[in-house]
Design a protein around this motif. Structure first.
Motif, mmCIF file in Angstrom:
data_model
loop_
_atom_site.group_PDB
_atom_site.id
_atom_site.type_symbol
_atom_site.label_atom_id
_atom_site.label_comp_id
_atom_site.label_asym_id
_atom_site.label_seq_id
_atom_site.Cartn_x
_atom_site.Cartn_y
_atom_site.Cartn_z
ATOM 1 N N TRP A 121 48.305 45.486 27.732
ATOM 2 C CA TRP A 121 48.776 45.027 29.027
ATOM 3 C C TRP A 121 47.681 45.282 30.050
ATOM 4 C CZ3 TRP A 121 49.760 47.732 33.630
ATOM 5 C CH2 TRP A 121 49.555 49.103 33.559
ATOM 6 N N GLY A 122 47.835 44.684 31.217
ATOM 7 C CA GLY A 122 46.860 44.885 32.270
ATOM 8 C C GLY A 122 47.291 44.169 33.533
ATOM 9 N N ALA A 123 46.396 44.147 34.494
ATOM 10 C CA ALA A 123 46.667 43.486 35.769
ATOM 11 C C ALA A 123 45.364 42.936 36.318
ATOM 12 C CB ALA A 123 47.281 44.480 36.750
ATOM 13 N N TYR A 124 45.476 41.876 37.090
ATOM 14 C CA TYR A 124 44.316 41.299 37.745
ATOM 15 C C TYR A 124 44.757 40.629 39.043
ATOM 16 C CZ TYR A 124 46.045 37.090 35.367
ATOM 17 O OH TYR A 124 46.835 36.077 34.903
ATOM 18 N N PRO A 125 43.844 40.536 40.028
ATOM 19 C CA PRO A 125 44.204 39.853 41.272
ATOM 20 C C PRO A 125 44.368 38.363 41.013
ATOM 21 C CG PRO A 125 41.888 40.484 41.290
ATOM 22 C CD PRO A 125 42.487 41.049 40.037
ATOM 23 N N VAL A 126 45.305 37.744 41.702
ATOM 24 C CA VAL A 126 45.549 36.311 41.537
ATOM 25 C C VAL A 126 44.315 35.514 41.945
ATOM 26 C CG1 VAL A 126 46.963 34.379 42.335
ATOM 27 C CG2 VAL A 126 48.030 36.553 41.796
ATOM 28 N N VAL A 127 43.674 35.914 43.015
ATOM 29 C CA VAL A 127 42.428 35.283 43.463
ATOM 30 C C VAL A 127 41.342 36.362 43.405
ATOM 31 C CG1 VAL A 127 41.269 34.055 45.338
ATOM 32 C CG2 VAL A 127 43.725 33.738 44.977
ATOM 33 N N PRO A 128 40.329 36.181 42.566
ATOM 34 C CA PRO A 128 39.362 37.254 42.308
ATOM 35 C C PRO A 128 38.233 37.393 43.335
ATOM 36 C CG PRO A 128 38.871 35.401 40.919
ATOM 37 C CD PRO A 128 40.120 35.042 41.686
ATOM 38 N N PHE A 129 38.542 37.231 44.601
ATOM 39 C CA PHE A 129 37.555 37.443 45.651
ATOM 40 C C PHE A 129 37.982 38.645 46.469
ATOM 41 C CE2 PHE A 129 37.446 32.764 45.010
ATOM 42 C CZ PHE A 129 36.171 32.685 44.478
ATOM 43 N N PRO A 130 37.045 39.519 46.853
ATOM 44 C CA PRO A 130 37.412 40.740 47.586
ATOM 45 C C PRO A 130 38.255 40.483 48.829
ATOM 46 C CG PRO A 130 35.108 40.821 46.940
ATOM 47 C CD PRO A 130 35.605 39.442 46.591
ATOM 48 N N PHE A 131 37.965 39.438 49.579
ATOM 49 C CA PHE A 131 38.718 39.173 50.807
ATOM 50 C C PHE A 131 40.092 38.573 50.535
ATOM 51 C CE2 PHE A 131 35.936 35.600 49.941
ATOM 52 C CZ PHE A 131 36.780 34.499 50.037
ATOM 53 N N CYS A 132 40.419 38.317 49.272
ATOM 54 C CA CYS A 132 41.724 37.765 48.896
ATOM 55 C C CYS A 132 42.564 38.766 48.099
ATOM 56 C CB CYS A 132 41.534 36.505 48.062
ATOM 57 S SG CYS A 132 40.699 35.169 48.916
ATOM 58 N N ALA A 133 42.145 40.010 48.059
ATOM 59 C CA ALA A 133 42.785 41.016 47.206
ATOM 60 C C ALA A 133 44.270 41.194 47.485
ATOM 61 C CB ALA A 133 42.062 42.348 47.333
ATOM 62 N N ASP A 134 44.702 40.939 48.710
ATOM 63 C CA ASP A 134 46.109 41.154 49.052
ATOM 64 C C ASP A 134 46.993 39.932 48.788
ATOM 65 O OD1 ASP A 134 45.523 43.701 49.806
ATOM 66 O OD2 ASP A 134 45.311 43.219 51.933
ATOM 67 N N LEU A 135 46.471 38.899 48.145
ATOM 68 C CA LEU A 135 47.255 37.678 47.924
ATOM 69 C C LEU A 135 48.188 37.757 46.723
ATOM 70 C CD1 LEU A 135 44.654 34.910 48.767
ATOM 71 C CD2 LEU A 135 46.493 35.822 50.189
ATOM 72 N N GLY A 136 48.083 38.789 45.949
ATOM 73 C CA GLY A 136 48.984 38.937 44.814
ATOM 74 C C GLY A 136 48.278 39.484 43.601
ATOM 75 N N THR A 137 49.090 40.067 42.729
ATOM 76 C CA THR A 137 48.597 40.642 41.485
ATOM 77 C C THR A 137 49.396 40.064 40.331
ATOM 78 O OG1 THR A 137 47.975 42.702 42.579
ATOM 79 C CG2 THR A 137 48.291 42.796 40.193
ATOM 80 N N ALA A 138 48.715 39.722 39.264
ATOM 81 C CA ALA A 138 49.368 39.292 38.027
ATOM 82 C C ALA A 138 49.335 40.474 37.063
ATOM 83 C CB ALA A 138 48.634 38.098 37.426
ATOM 84 N N VAL A 139 50.500 40.908 36.636
ATOM 85 C CA VAL A 139 50.597 41.964 35.628
ATOM 86 C C VAL A 139 51.032 41.274 34.342
ATOM 87 C CG1 VAL A 139 51.662 44.155 34.988
ATOM 88 C CG2 VAL A 139 51.242 43.640 37.404
ATOM 89 N N TRP A 140 50.335 41.542 33.260
ATOM 90 C CA TRP A 140 50.607 40.858 32.004
ATOM 91 C C TRP A 140 50.804 41.862 30.873
ATOM 92 C CZ3 TRP A 140 47.098 41.898 28.182
ATOM 93 C CH2 TRP A 140 45.867 42.408 28.595
ATOM 94 N N ALA A 141 51.526 41.398 29.867
ATOM 95 C CA ALA A 141 51.722 42.184 28.642
ATOM 96 C C ALA A 141 51.774 41.205 27.478
ATOM 97 C CB ALA A 141 53.015 42.992 28.721
ATOM 98 N N GLU A 142 51.187 41.590 26.357
ATOM 99 C CA GLU A 142 51.142 40.723 25.182
ATOM 100 C C GLU A 142 51.920 41.335 24.021
ATOM 101 O OE1 GLU A 142 47.088 38.187 25.778
ATOM 102 O OE2 GLU A 142 46.930 40.000 24.558
ATOM 103 N N PHE A 143 52.523 40.436 23.230
ATOM 104 C CA PHE A 143 53.396 40.829 22.130
ATOM 105 C C PHE A 143 53.087 39.945 20.931
ATOM 106 C CE2 PHE A 143 55.284 41.495 26.205
ATOM 107 C CZ PHE A 143 55.754 42.792 26.130
ATOM 108 N N LEU A 144 53.094 40.544 19.745
ATOM 109 C CA LEU A 144 52.858 39.781 18.512
ATOM 110 C C LEU A 144 54.103 38.991 18.152
ATOM 111 C CD1 LEU A 144 50.948 42.396 16.342
ATOM 112 C CD2 LEU A 144 50.005 40.542 17.735
ATOM 113 N N LEU A 145 53.902 37.747 17.750
ATOM 114 C CA LEU A 145 55.035 36.894 17.393
ATOM 115 C C LEU A 145 55.516 37.124 15.968
ATOM 116 C CD1 LEU A 145 53.896 33.600 19.071
ATOM 117 C CD2 LEU A 145 55.794 35.079 19.741
ATOM 118 N N GLY A 146 54.609 37.489 15.068
ATOM 119 C CA GLY A 146 54.988 37.627 13.672
ATOM 120 C C GLY A 146 55.507 38.984 13.283
ATOM 121 N N GLY A 147 55.576 39.922 14.200
ATOM 122 C CA GLY A 147 56.075 41.249 13.895
ATOM 123 C C GLY A 147 55.036 42.151 13.260
ATOM 124 N N GLY A 148 53.817 41.635 13.045
ATOM 125 C CA GLY A 148 52.758 42.460 12.459
ATOM 126 C C GLY A 148 52.143 43.368 13.487
#
Length: 155
Positions: free
Chosen positions: A126-153
Motif C-alpha cells: 500500500w502507499g499514498a501519493y499526491p493527486v497532482v505531483p507538483f509542490p504548489f499543488c500538494a494540498d489538492l488531494g492524496t490518493a491512498v492505494w492498496a493492492e490485493f492478489l486475485l488468485g489467493g496466492g
C-alpha cells in the motif's frame, strides 16, 4: 489452481461519495456489488480496507468538511493484482502514515491509529501519493492505494 475472472480496464467506474461517515454503508454495498463473482475472502478484505481508507479520508482531510467528497477507484494494476484507490479532497493534516512512535503499552490502549496498520497487514502493498505531483499543488488531494492478489496466492 484458482480461476480469476478476466478484468478489462473499463470493468469498474470510479465512484464519488459525499464525505459523510453515515454514507459508509453505501461505499461498502457498492464495493460488494462491484466485486460480485470474486471470492468471499477477497470481497470482505477489500471491503474492510476500503472502509478504513474512506473513513480516514473523511476524518482527516477536507473530504469531511461541508461539501467534501471521496473518490473510490478499483482496477487491475498488473495481471492478478487488484488495486483499490481512495482519493480525498485535500490536506487538513499530514500524509497518511502508521504511527511509529508508540510503545507496546500505548498500542494496547490506543483508540485510534490502527487502521493503516490493518491495511498494511491485509494488502500485498500500500502507499499514498499526491493527486497532482507538483509542490504548489500538494494540498489538492492524496490518493491512498492498496493492492490485493486475485488468485489467493502470495508474493
Amino acid at each position: 489452481m484458482s480461476i480469476v475472472p478476466h478484468l478489462s480496464p473499463a470493468r469498474w467506474r470510479a465512484r464519488i461519495y459525499p464525505g459523510q461517515l453515515p454514507r459508509m454503508s453505501t461505499v461498502r454495498a457498492d464495493l460488494r456489488a462491484d466485486l460480485a463473482g470474486f471470492g468471499e475472502d477477497l470481497v470482505e478484505t477489500l471491503t474492510l480496507c476500503a472502509s478504513e481508507l474512506v473513513a480516514n479520508a473523511i476524518e482527516h482531510t477536507l473530504s469531511g468538511d461541508s461539501g467534501g467528497r471521496v473518490l473510490r477507484a478499483l482496477f487491475e494494476s498488473e495481471p492478478g493484482v487488484l488495486r483499490l484507490v481512495v482519493v480525498d479532497d485535500g490536506a487538513r493534516e499530514s500524509a497518511p502514515q502508521i504511527p511509529t512512535d508508540r510503545t507496546e503499552q500505548e498500542w494496547l490502549s490506543a483508540e485510534r491509529g490502527r487502521g493503516l496498520l490493518m491495511v498494511e497487514m491485509l494488502a500485498v502493498r500500500w502507499g499514498a501519493y499526491p493527486v497532482v505531483p507538483f509542490p504548489f499543488c500538494a494540498d489538492l488531494g492524496t490518493a491512498v492505494w492498496a493492492e490485493f492478489l486475485l488468485g489467493g496466492g502470495e508474493r
